[in-house]
Structures are given as C-alpha cells and as structure tokens.
Design an enzyme around this catalytic site. Structure first.
Site, mmCIF file in Angstrom:
data_model
loop_
_atom_site.group_PDB
_atom_site.id
_atom_site.type_symbol
_atom_site.label_atom_id
_atom_site.label_comp_id
_atom_site.label_asym_id
_atom_site.label_seq_id
_atom_site.Cartn_x
_atom_site.Cartn_y
_atom_site.Cartn_z
ATOM 1 C CG HIS A 123 -0.188 0.066 2.526
ATOM 2 N ND1 HIS A 123 0.314 1.241 3.041
ATOM 3 C CD2 HIS A 123 0.143 -0.905 3.413
ATOM 4 C CE1 HIS A 123 0.928 0.998 4.191
ATOM 5 N NE2 HIS A 123 0.838 -0.299 4.440
ATOM 6 C CG HIS A 157 -0.197 -4.734 5.310
ATOM 7 N ND1 HIS A 157 -0.761 -3.501 5.554
ATOM 8 C CD2 HIS A 157 -1.250 -5.608 5.213
ATOM 9 C CE1 HIS A 157 -2.080 -3.616 5.615
ATOM 10 N NE2 HIS A 157 -2.402 -4.875 5.414
#
Length: 207
Positions: free
Chosen positions: A8, A150
C-alpha cells in the site's frame, strides 16, 4: 500463474515513523496519489483477480486497481500485516526505550520474537503463504493475481519464495507503493521482480 504483490501507499503513520501493524489507518494524500498510479500500471498486468488485506489502506489501493481493470476485490485476513500488539502506534525509538529486550532481539534474531500481545514472523509467514496456496488451487496456471498487502507480509511471502530463513528477514527492504512479482509453475515458485517502484517515478498520467 503470476502474483503481483503490491504494498500500500503512504499513511500519516508511515510519515511519522509509527508502526502500524493491524491498526486500521487510511492512506494520506500522497498515498492516494500512489494508489492511482499503481492502478494505471495494473492495466498492463492482465489480471484475473484481486485479493487484499481487509485493512482500509490496502483496500483503498485494491479498489483503485479494481476500478481501473474492471474487477471486484476479495479480502483475505491472512494477508493482514504482522500483528504488533502493544507496539502498534509506537516509533522505533519508543520501542527501544519501552521494550529494549524485544527491540534488541528483533534487530538481531527476528525469528525468535513474538510481539508483545501480537504475532511472530513464523505465524505471519504461515498464514500468508496459506493464502497463496489456496489461491493457487482455486485459479488456473495462466491467471495473474494482484495481492495488495503490507511491508512485513510481502517480505514474508517473498522470503518463502526464495527459501530465505526468517533469521535473515531484515535483509529485505520494501518501499511504499512497490510491486514485487513471482510466479508458480511446475518447478515451484520463482521471484521475478522485487521492490519495483519505477511506476511511481513515472508519476500520474492524464486520462
């Protein structure tokens, strides 16, 4: 089968150097711009499906990609970030001061650490790789899958692909908004690209 692993974009906690773990932060303005650029790049990936951690910051990126390529997003809890427990929201300096033993072990022998009130890298690697195997079973060999996740999760997956011991976890670095690609064929998994940020350097395009 190819897997496009997308980290992200930036959040305010990233900007402040705070550990996020599974705390549900949102992308900031820079992160939203990164998400848009990633989505444009994803038009060329020939995606068959999009999977993401259910946290807001990853779902925001996944939603941008889905809109760009005309696919819906499926959330997978196994793709969530390492659970940091008591360390979510703290900085590295705060960790050093408040949890010195955990700090030292994490830096020198990360495979031995169970985060206070959280998870270990072994648990993270096991649950994230389980998702990869499940997706391999449910998709065809010609499919291309986007995985929006992540920092630690993507590093754990790539480490598994490479057969990298968790003791060497810190040898990998991963930039915000980066893309890493691996494939699985009859010979097993192979890492093709790691931590690519060239799409971000090109910036947004018109249209």
């Amino acid at each position: 089968m190819k897997f496009f692993l997308v980290r992200h974009g930036e959040t305010e906690w990233n900007k402040l150097g705070r550990f996020q773990g599974q705390y549900d932060t949102e992308l900031n303005a820079a992160g939203l711009e990164q998400a848009g650029v990633i989505a444009q790049a994803a038009r060329d990936w020939g995606l068959s499906a999009i999977y993401a951690s259910p946290l807001t910051r990853t779902m925001q990126v996944a939603g941008e990609i889905g809109e760009a390529v005309g696919l819906t997003v499926s959330a997978r809890e196994g793709l969530m970030e390492l659970g940091l427990g008591e360390l979510e929201g703290v900085t590295g300096e705060e960790m050093r001061a408040g949890w010195p033993q955990v700090f030292n072990t994490w830096n020198n022998s990360p495979e031995l650490v169970v985060m206070p009130g959280g998870e270990s890298l072994g648990t993270l690697e096991e649950r994230s790789w389980k998702v990869i195997l499940e997706l391999q079973e449910s998709h065809g060999p010609e499919d291309n899958l986007a995985i929006i996740s992540h920092n630690f999760t993507i590093r754990a997956i790539c480490g598994k692909v490479l057969g990298l011991p968790l003791a060497n976890f810190h040898r990998l670095r991963l930039a915000l908004g980066s893309v890493s690609i691996f494939e699985i064929d009859t010979r097993g998994p192979h890492l093709l690209t790691y931590n690519s940020t060239c799409h971000l350097q090109q910036g947004p395009t018109n249209g």
